[in-house]
Design a protein around this motif. Structure first.
Motif, PDB file in Angstrom:
ATOM      1  N   LEU A   1     -11.441  49.048  14.887  1.00 23.34           N
ATOM      2  CA  LEU A   1     -10.100  49.010  14.318  1.00 23.34           C
ATOM      3  C   LEU A   1      -9.897  50.142  13.324  1.00 23.34           C
ATOM      4  CD1 LEU A   1      -7.338  47.673  13.860  1.00 23.34           C
ATOM      5  CD2 LEU A   1      -8.451  46.212  12.144  1.00 23.34           C
ATOM      6  N   SER A   2      -8.889  50.965  13.595  1.00 26.24           N
ATOM      7  CA  SER A   2      -8.453  52.014  12.680  1.00 26.24           C
ATOM      8  C   SER A   2      -6.995  51.707  12.354  1.00 26.24           C
ATOM      9  CB  SER A   2      -8.584  53.384  13.345  1.00 26.24           C
ATOM     10  OG  SER A   2      -8.019  54.373  12.525  1.00 26.24           O
ATOM     11  N   LEU A   3      -6.685  51.573  11.059  1.00 33.41           N
ATOM     12  CA  LEU A   3      -5.364  51.097  10.673  1.00 33.41           C
ATOM     13  C   LEU A   3      -4.886  51.819   9.419  1.00 33.41           C
ATOM     14  CD1 LEU A   3      -3.162  48.943  11.152  1.00 33.41           C
ATOM     15  CD2 LEU A   3      -4.578  47.335   9.868  1.00 33.41           C
ATOM     16  N   THR A   4      -3.702  52.451   9.522  1.00 32.71           N
ATOM     17  CA  THR A   4      -3.060  53.067   8.366  1.00 32.71           C
ATOM     18  C   THR A   4      -1.694  52.404   8.191  1.00 32.71           C
ATOM     19  OG1 THR A   4      -1.872  54.815   9.529  1.00 32.71           O
ATOM     20  CG2 THR A   4      -4.177  55.268   8.933  1.00 32.71           C
ATOM     21  N   SER A   5      -0.905  52.887   7.280  1.00 33.90           N
ATOM     22  CA  SER A   5       0.413  52.289   7.052  1.00 33.90           C
ATOM     23  C   SER A   5       1.390  52.562   8.193  1.00 33.90           C
ATOM     24  CB  SER A   5       0.995  52.778   5.731  1.00 33.90           C
ATOM     25  OG  SER A   5       1.188  54.175   5.776  1.00 33.90           O
ATOM     26  N   THR A   6       1.086  53.516   9.069  1.00 36.13           N
ATOM     27  CA  THR A   6       2.007  53.849  10.168  1.00 36.13           C
ATOM     28  C   THR A   6       1.344  53.979  11.531  1.00 36.13           C
ATOM     29  OG1 THR A   6       1.756  56.204   9.714  1.00 36.13           O
ATOM     30  CG2 THR A   6       3.614  55.081   8.649  1.00 36.13           C
ATOM     31  N   SER A   7       0.028  53.848  11.621  1.00 34.43           N
ATOM     32  CA  SER A   7      -0.621  54.025  12.926  1.00 34.43           C
ATOM     33  C   SER A   7      -1.828  53.096  13.048  1.00 34.43           C
ATOM     34  CB  SER A   7      -1.063  55.470  13.124  1.00 34.43           C
ATOM     35  OG  SER A   7      -2.071  55.802  12.198  1.00 34.43           O
ATOM     36  N   PHE A   8      -2.267  52.919  14.286  1.00 32.10           N
ATOM     37  CA  PHE A   8      -3.405  52.052  14.553  1.00 32.10           C
ATOM     38  C   PHE A   8      -4.082  52.454  15.851  1.00 32.10           C
ATOM     39  CE2 PHE A   8       0.016  50.335  16.964  1.00 32.10           C
ATOM     40  CZ  PHE A   8      -0.572  49.896  18.131  1.00 32.10           C
ATOM     41  N   SER A   9      -5.313  52.031  15.985  1.00 29.36           N
ATOM     42  CA  SER A   9      -6.074  52.147  17.223  1.00 29.36           C
ATOM     43  C   SER A   9      -7.144  51.078  17.195  1.00 29.36           C
ATOM     44  CB  SER A   9      -6.715  53.533  17.335  1.00 29.36           C
ATOM     45  OG  SER A   9      -7.474  53.612  18.523  1.00 29.36           O
ATOM     46  N   VAL A  10      -7.332  50.400  18.318  1.00 30.51           N
ATOM     47  CA  VAL A  10      -8.346  49.348  18.392  1.00 30.51           C
ATOM     48  C   VAL A  10      -8.746  49.133  19.853  1.00 30.51           C
ATOM     49  CG1 VAL A  10      -6.629  47.467  18.516  1.00 30.51           C
ATOM     50  CG2 VAL A  10      -8.945  47.000  17.650  1.00 30.51           C
ATOM     51  N   GLU A  11     -10.019  48.853  20.067  1.00 31.90           N
ATOM     52  CA  GLU A  11     -10.488  48.468  21.395  1.00 31.90           C
ATOM     53  C   GLU A  11     -10.496  46.946  21.461  1.00 31.90           C
ATOM     54  OE1 GLU A  11     -14.285  48.937  24.454  1.00 31.90           O
ATOM     55  OE2 GLU A  11     -14.386  49.850  22.471  1.00 31.90           O
ATOM     56  N   LEU A  12      -9.778  46.403  22.443  1.00 34.24           N
ATOM     57  CA  LEU A  12      -9.666  44.960  22.618  1.00 34.24           C
ATOM     58  C   LEU A  12     -10.386  44.550  23.893  1.00 34.24           C
ATOM     59  CD1 LEU A  12      -5.895  44.691  21.701  1.00 34.24           C
ATOM     60  CD2 LEU A  12      -7.823  43.953  20.283  1.00 34.24           C
ATOM     61  N   VAL A  13     -11.212  43.506  23.791  1.00 31.21           N
ATOM     62  CA  VAL A  13     -11.997  43.046  24.941  1.00 31.21           C
ATOM     63  C   VAL A  13     -11.900  41.531  25.074  1.00 31.21           C
ATOM     64  CG1 VAL A  13     -13.631  44.969  24.832  1.00 31.21           C
ATOM     65  CG2 VAL A  13     -14.105  42.888  23.569  1.00 31.21           C
ATOM     66  N   SER A  14     -11.965  41.070  26.318  1.00 31.83           N
ATOM     67  CA  SER A  14     -12.032  39.635  26.571  1.00 31.83           C
ATOM     68  C   SER A  14     -13.499  39.228  26.600  1.00 31.83           C
ATOM     69  CB  SER A  14     -11.341  39.285  27.892  1.00 31.83           C
ATOM     70  OG  SER A  14     -11.991  39.911  28.977  1.00 31.83           O
ATOM     71  N   PRO A  15     -13.806  37.976  26.266  1.00 28.34           N
ATOM     72  CA  PRO A  15     -15.202  37.532  26.262  1.00 28.34           C
ATOM     73  C   PRO A  15     -15.918  37.715  27.598  1.00 28.34           C
ATOM     74  CG  PRO A  15     -13.853  35.945  25.089  1.00 28.34           C
ATOM     75  CD  PRO A  15     -12.916  36.939  25.732  1.00 28.34           C
ATOM     76  N   ASP A  16     -15.180  37.613  28.720  1.00 27.45           N
ATOM     77  CA  ASP A  16     -15.819  37.756  30.031  1.00 27.45           C
ATOM     78  C   ASP A  16     -15.839  39.203  30.535  1.00 27.45           C
ATOM     79  OD1 ASP A  16     -13.192  38.219  30.790  1.00 27.45           O
ATOM     80  OD2 ASP A  16     -13.096  36.542  32.204  1.00 27.45           O
ATOM     81  N   GLY A  17     -15.269  40.144  29.756  1.00 28.68           N
ATOM     82  CA  GLY A  17     -15.292  41.550  30.136  1.00 28.68           C
ATOM     83  C   GLY A  17     -14.235  41.956  31.145  1.00 28.68           C
ATOM     84  N   SER A  18     -13.364  41.034  31.563  1.00 26.91           N
ATOM     85  CA  SER A  18     -12.344  41.393  32.547  1.00 26.91           C
ATOM     86  C   SER A  18     -11.235  42.263  31.948  1.00 26.91           C
ATOM     87  CB  SER A  18     -11.745  40.137  33.186  1.00 26.91           C
ATOM     88  OG  SER A  18     -11.121  39.331  32.207  1.00 26.91           O
ATOM     89  N   ILE A  19     -11.137  42.274  30.614  1.00 23.76           N
ATOM     90  CA  ILE A  19     -10.223  43.166  29.911  1.00 23.76           C
ATOM     91  C   ILE A  19     -11.015  43.942  28.872  1.00 23.76           C
ATOM     92  CG2 ILE A  19      -8.248  43.338  28.341  1.00 23.76           C
ATOM     93  CD1 ILE A  19      -7.037  40.920  29.740  1.00 23.76           C
ATOM     94  N   ASP A  20     -10.891  45.259  28.906  1.00 21.63           N
ATOM     95  CA  ASP A  20     -11.496  46.154  27.918  1.00 21.63           C
ATOM     96  C   ASP A  20     -10.566  47.353  27.802  1.00 21.63           C
ATOM     97  OD1 ASP A  20     -12.957  47.919  26.347  1.00 21.63           O
ATOM     98  OD2 ASP A  20     -14.857  47.483  27.352  1.00 21.63           O
ATOM     99  N   CYS A  21      -9.709  47.326  26.770  1.00 25.98           N
ATOM    100  CA  CYS A  21      -8.663  48.339  26.633  1.00 25.98           C
ATOM    101  C   CYS A  21      -8.587  48.856  25.204  1.00 25.98           C
ATOM    102  CB  CYS A  21      -7.295  47.756  26.983  1.00 25.98           C
ATOM    103  SG  CYS A  21      -7.154  47.071  28.650  1.00 25.98           S
ATOM    104  N   THR A  22      -8.324  50.135  25.072  1.00 20.19           N
ATOM    105  CA  THR A  22      -8.016  50.719  23.776  1.00 20.19           C
ATOM    106  C   THR A  22      -6.501  50.782  23.656  1.00 20.19           C
ATOM    107  OG1 THR A  22     -10.051  52.006  23.725  1.00 20.19           O
ATOM    108  CG2 THR A  22      -8.264  52.746  22.298  1.00 20.19           C
TER     109      THR A  22
END
Length: 151
Positions: A94-115
């Motif tokens: 997780l990278s978070l500022t007052s106007t921008s963000f970026s994060v890698e999100l994953v599901s426990p089973d690995g079927s979703i892995d997205c930035t």
């Protein structure tokens, strides 16, 4: 009796001050930044190979002084795949500022892995986010008309 009344009034005033001040102090969250993302295909528009897509995620900034510091949780939807899953942040992404963000999100089973990332936090459903996935394979693009709230 007058003295007892004065003591009771003093306690009532102290209790009122405590009730007013305590919630305000506790709601500050240690000055932590929070992120809320909410968007879906309708009224949003996707580009690239993202396909029909939706997201709802809440994150607590890494600077928080509580157990949720740097954590994200929510859900992502790939409607054409019939894939709806709980997702959370990949630790430390997780990278978070007052106007921008970026994060890698994953599901426990690995079927979703997205930035997921964005560089605006305009009021209302008026933001565009970028999504790039290693799972489901080959899904990437943008979703417009997203609510991005950074507080």
């Amino acid at each position: 009796m007058r003295r007892g009344t004065k003591v009771l009034m003093l306690f009532a005033v102290l209790a009122a001050v405590t009730l007013v001040a305590a919630p305000a102090a506790s709601s500050q969250g240690g000055g932590a930044t929070q992120l809320v993302l909410s968007g879906q295909l309708t009224p949003g528009v996707t580009t690239g190979t993202l396909g029909p897509f939706g997201i709802w995620v809440w994150c607590e900034g890494p600077d928080a002084s509580n157990p949720y510091a740097g954590e994200c949780a929510g859900s992502m939807y790939f409607y054409d795949l019939g894939l709806t899953k709980f997702v959370e942040d990949e630790e430390g992404t997780l990278s978070l500022t007052s106007t921008s963000f970026s994060v890698e999100l994953v599901s426990p089973d690995g079927s979703i892995d997205c930035t997921v990332s964005g560089s605006t936090a305009n009021k209302g459903p008026s933001n565009t986010i970028t999504v790039s996935c290693s799972a489901p394979t080959g899904r990437s693009g943008t979703l417009s008309n997203v609510v991005v709230r950074i507080t």
